[in-house]
Motif scaffolding. Structure first.
Motif, PDB file in Angstrom:
ATOM      1  N   THR A  73       4.329  11.417 -21.304  1.00 39.87           N
ATOM      2  CA  THR A  73       5.684  10.958 -21.828  1.00 39.87           C
ATOM      3  C   THR A  73       6.689  11.211 -20.573  1.00 39.87           C
ATOM      4  O   THR A  73       7.606  10.364 -20.260  1.00 39.87           O
ATOM      5  N   GLN A  74       6.539  12.488 -20.094  1.00 41.46           N
ATOM      6  CA  GLN A  74       7.672  12.664 -18.922  1.00 41.46           C
ATOM      7  C   GLN A  74       7.407  11.723 -17.624  1.00 41.46           C
ATOM      8  O   GLN A  74       8.466  11.298 -17.345  1.00 41.46           O
ATOM      9  N   ALA A  75       6.128  11.308 -17.654  1.00 44.42           N
ATOM     10  CA  ALA A  75       5.915  10.714 -16.349  1.00 44.42           C
ATOM     11  C   ALA A  75       6.094   9.079 -16.705  1.00 44.42           C
ATOM     12  O   ALA A  75       6.370   8.362 -15.608  1.00 44.42           O
ATOM     13  N   SER A  76       6.287   8.921 -17.803  1.00 47.93           N
ATOM     14  CA  SER A  76       6.360   7.469 -18.297  1.00 47.93           C
ATOM     15  C   SER A  76       7.697   6.742 -17.515  1.00 47.93           C
ATOM     16  O   SER A  76       8.615   7.379 -17.791  1.00 47.93           O
ATOM     17  N   GLY A  77       7.579   5.753 -16.871  1.00 47.94           N
ATOM     18  CA  GLY A  77       8.540   5.147 -16.295  1.00 47.94           C
ATOM     19  C   GLY A  77       9.014   5.679 -14.998  1.00 47.94           C
ATOM     20  O   GLY A  77      10.216   5.078 -14.302  1.00 47.94           O
ATOM     21  N   VAL A  78       8.413   6.585 -14.485  1.00 53.39           N
ATOM     22  CA  VAL A  78       8.740   7.234 -13.407  1.00 53.39           C
ATOM     23  C   VAL A  78       7.722   6.978 -12.146  1.00 53.39           C
ATOM     24  O   VAL A  78       7.792   6.380 -11.089  1.00 53.39           O
ATOM     25  N   ILE A  79       6.092   7.509 -12.572  1.00 49.22           N
ATOM     26  CA  ILE A  79       5.359   7.031 -11.808  1.00 49.22           C
ATOM     27  C   ILE A  79       4.359   6.237 -12.376  1.00 49.22           C
ATOM     28  O   ILE A  79       4.233   6.288 -13.720  1.00 49.22           O
ATOM     29  N   PRO A  80       3.595   5.155 -11.794  1.00 45.57           N
ATOM     30  CA  PRO A  80       2.552   4.307 -12.834  1.00 45.57           C
ATOM     31  C   PRO A  80       1.549   5.262 -13.199  1.00 45.57           C
ATOM     32  O   PRO A  80       0.904   6.081 -12.752  1.00 45.57           O
ATOM     33  N   GLN A  81       0.938   5.140 -14.417  1.00 49.37           N
ATOM     34  CA  GLN A  81      -0.188   5.879 -15.303  1.00 49.37           C
ATOM     35  C   GLN A  81      -1.091   5.121 -15.318  1.00 49.37           C
ATOM     36  O   GLN A  81      -0.721   3.969 -16.255  1.00 49.37           O
ATOM     37  N   ILE A  82      -2.340   5.184 -14.890  1.00 47.30           N
ATOM     38  CA  ILE A  82      -3.544   4.372 -15.290  1.00 47.30           C
ATOM     39  C   ILE A  82      -4.483   5.055 -15.945  1.00 47.30           C
ATOM     40  O   ILE A  82      -5.118   6.065 -15.538  1.00 47.30           O
ATOM     41  N   SER A  83      -4.888   4.579 -17.324  1.00 45.43           N
ATOM     42  CA  SER A  83      -6.138   5.226 -17.765  1.00 45.43           C
ATOM     43  C   SER A  83      -7.206   4.228 -17.860  1.00 45.43           C
ATOM     44  O   SER A  83      -7.074   3.161 -18.020  1.00 45.43           O
ATOM     45  N   VAL A  84      -8.583   4.761 -17.313  1.00 39.94           N
ATOM     46  CA  VAL A  84      -9.732   4.062 -17.428  1.00 39.94           C
ATOM     47  C   VAL A  84     -10.579   4.619 -18.347  1.00 39.94           C
ATOM     48  O   VAL A  84     -10.982   5.951 -18.367  1.00 39.94           O
ATOM     49  N   ILE A  85     -11.213   4.003 -19.513  1.00 42.02           N
ATOM     50  CA  ILE A  85     -12.010   4.349 -20.512  1.00 42.02           C
ATOM     51  C   ILE A  85     -13.426   4.080 -20.169  1.00 42.02           C
ATOM     52  O   ILE A  85     -13.717   2.865 -20.275  1.00 42.02           O
ATOM     53  N   LEU A  86     -13.967   5.131 -19.553  1.00 41.11           N
ATOM     54  CA  LEU A  86     -15.579   4.930 -19.136  1.00 41.11           C
ATOM     55  C   LEU A  86     -16.555   5.737 -20.097  1.00 41.11           C
ATOM     56  O   LEU A  86     -17.067   6.496 -19.498  1.00 41.11           O
TER      57      LEU A  86
END
Lengths: 515, 110
Positions: A153-166
């Protein structure tokens, strides 16, 4: 111990830690069509760029004989590297080690690399492949998840966050991806749900397979939880890398500028794409391709809420986020899901300095009891909020229909679009001619000798007067009525003019959007 | 519109909106959406699956809103289920100890 012995000791320790869950577990992982956690990291990052940290982290759990168990890297690999030369932080859960289960040390490794990503202002890529909380560690596992969510939540809108569901991503674990910007899933490999088939069976007596409950297809098509769907892990990694070319590395930067390329207009020609009959649909993605550099359009959530299209393209080498009504599906109406889909994308683009291009052709919001009861007021409001809030350059092209509330919502001047262009066949009106004529001329039609004839005449009269872009243009609600073939040129010029756009933002802690 | 693979003209669905006709694709999810049905006050259905622990009413009983109807074991809890709308019980469709599915009819009113 001599220096050489110490060096040998390090090598021995590394060998042990790098072996993950051992050859048997790795074999099992591969049999399921899955790569190992380390292979996945190496496949995403530039060759030889990966540097691993916290390889020797061990858990400190004591209960249930955990003190006798060694878990390599505590089931997660963390490190830094680069994608196309740009630095990133990355972590990958290792399913071969205790099922990738999340214990306290495991979570600590993840939050540490997240903190690093925030400090260095670089993107974070998280690869999820975990059975869930490490039950033996009890409430410490829950603490670990909570700390991850907080940082997401803190990082939201500051750095891109990419989740990969493998692999599996179940229970509380699903909320980390849900809080990030983009979720990637792979057919037959990704599984996401809050409660699994077994619990559903015991509690509710309903039988459902993992795939049908929370497989990749379900999240790409039905729930909208996933943004990108791939047939294989390799395809998924290619998508991630492609995404990275369109987005900036943090919220203080702009996306990389690429060499400009003209669209492939032989294949994508607006005049050929637009049907002459106004009631006939066309694929708005073809229009996008007719405008975009090299006719390249990178679509997001391509399988969900398909009555709206979102994604990235480049104009003159510069990334733009595109939102377009899709006339080929449900005439391009706005509804609960399409509003959600567009609104979140608009907020993403705004947070990361990506100019917005809105392509309008819609008859309005979708009527129906199901829509009203599903909360179309609340969901529809999101799109108004997102466009109004956005301060990046906002360019709008009204292609055909722009009726009623839909016209306002689709980045009209009234929501402070910077440039609104309309094509000559645009119809900007409070509603469609048929509906409007029936209301305005109700008594005339009712009292006529031949109501059908009068209705037709009145519809025609209304069309002549109002079903065009010139009424709105007369009020200045449209900046320019342009030939479709001029669109790209006008948009590129508008982007140039908007390059230093700055808006005084009202100072507040944050708004209260209709989530 | 021409389909690039087969070069055939796609036949679109007709979609009516505010007296206007549009040709477009109508997704299955839209076609299969459920029509609105007003609440039927003559039947009471299980709102959640579970096991009937106790039935507090029988055929012919006159019940009022708030009267005890049954104890339903669901979500690891014994839930006291109360009557939502009053009337005369016409039939009781379940037995104590029986597992009920969601939306299964428990009681019918006259």
């Amino acid at each position: 111990m001599s220096l050489k012995q110490k060096s040998l000791d390090l090598k021995k320790r590394m060998r042990e830690a790098l072996s993950g869950g051992g050859s048997k577990a790795i074999e099992k992982q591969k049999a399921g069509g899955k790569l190992t956690a380390r292979e996945r990291i190496l496949a995403i990052l530039d060759a030889k760029s990966f540097h691993e940290y916290d390889l020797f982290v061990e858990h400190a759990a004591k209960d249930f004989d955990m003190d006798k168990k060694y878990l390599a890297g505590d089931g997660v690999i963390t490190g830094t590297g680069s994608v196309f030369g740009h630095p990133v932080c990355i972590y990958a859960q290792d399913f071969t080690v205790a099922g990738g289960s999340l214990g306290y040390a495991h979570a600590k490794k993840i939050t540490k690399i997240m903190d690093q990503a925030m400090k260095m202002k670089v993107p974070l890529i998280g690869i999820n492949d975990s059975g869930g909380a490490r039950i033996q560690e009890g409430v410490n596992s829950l603490a670990g998840y909570g700390e991850i969510f907080y940082r997401n939540t803190q990082a939201s809108g500051v750095i891109p966050q990419i989740s990969v569901i493998l692999g599996p991503c179940a229970g509380g674990a699903v909320y980390s991806p849900a809080l990030t910007d983009f979720v990637f899933v792979v057919d037959k490999i990704s599984k996401m749900f809050i409660t699994g088939p077994e619990v559903i069976k015991t509690v509710l007596g309903e039988d459902i397979s993992m795939e049908a409950l929370g497989g990749a297809r379900v999240h790409a098509e039905k729930t909208g939880n996933a943004h990108f769907y791939a047939g294989s892990e390799q395809e998924c990694f290619d998508q991630i890398k492609q995404l990275c070319t369109y987005i900036p590395w943090n919220n203080t930067k702009k996306a990389d500028r690429f060499p400009k390329k003209p669209p492939r207009t032989r294949q994508y020609k607006i005049d050929d794409i637009m049907p002459s009959d106004q009631r006939q649909p066309y694929d708005v993605r073809d229009i996008i391709k007719s405008l975009a550099d090299d006719s390249d359009f990178f679509e997001i959530q391509a399988l969900w809420a398909t009555n709206i299209v979102i994604g990235f393209a480049r104009l003159d080498g510069q990334t733009v986020g595109i939102v377009g009504n899709q006339p080929i599906v449900l005439a391009g109406v706005l509804d609960v899901d399409s509003s959600d889909k567009a609104a979140r994308f608009i907020r993403y683009c705004d947070a990361f300095n990506i100019p917005l291009l809105t392509l309008v052709d819609l008859p309005g919001y979708l009527p129906g009891v199901d829509q009203e009861h599903a909360g179309v007021i609340r969901h529809g409001a999101k799109i108004l909020y997102a466009y109004s809030e956005a301060t990046v350059p906002k360019l709008t092209v009204i292609m055909r229909k722009a009726y009623g509330g839909g016209y306002i919502a689709m980045c009209s001047h009234h929501l402070h679009a910077d440039f609104v262009f309309a094509w000559p066949m645009a119809e900007i009106a409070v509603m469609g001619p048929e509906g409007a004529a029936n209301i305005i001329f109700r008594s005339e039609i009712k009292n006529a000798e031949d109501p059908d004839k009068v209705r037709k005449e009145k519809i025609e009269e209304y069309k002549q007067k109002f079903a065009n872009p010139y009424v709105a243009a007369a009020y200045g609600y449209v900046d320019a009525v342009i030939e479709p073939t001029e669109t790209r040129k006008m948009l590129i010029h508008a982007l140039t003019i908007s390059a230093s756009k700055s808006v005084d933002v009202v100072i507040k802690k944050h708004g209260v959007p209709p989530f | 519109m021409k389909d690039k693979n087969t070069d055939q003209i796609e036949k679109f669905d007709e979609f009516h909106l505010e007296n206007s006709l549009y040709y477009t694709r109508i997704p299955d999810s839209y076609k299969k959406r459920q029509a609105y049905k007003p609440l039927d006050e003559k039947v009471l259905k299980a709102f959640i699956p579970g096991t009937i622990r106790a039935m507090k009413v029988k055929v012919g009983d006159i019940v009022e809103v708030g009267d005890k109807l049954m104890v339903l074991d669901a979500m690891k809890m014994d839930n006291d289920v109360k009557v939502l709308y009053g009337g005369i019980i016409k039939s009781v469709n379940v037995k104590e100890g029986e597992m009920v599915k969601k939306n299964q009819i428990i009681v019918e009113f006259e």
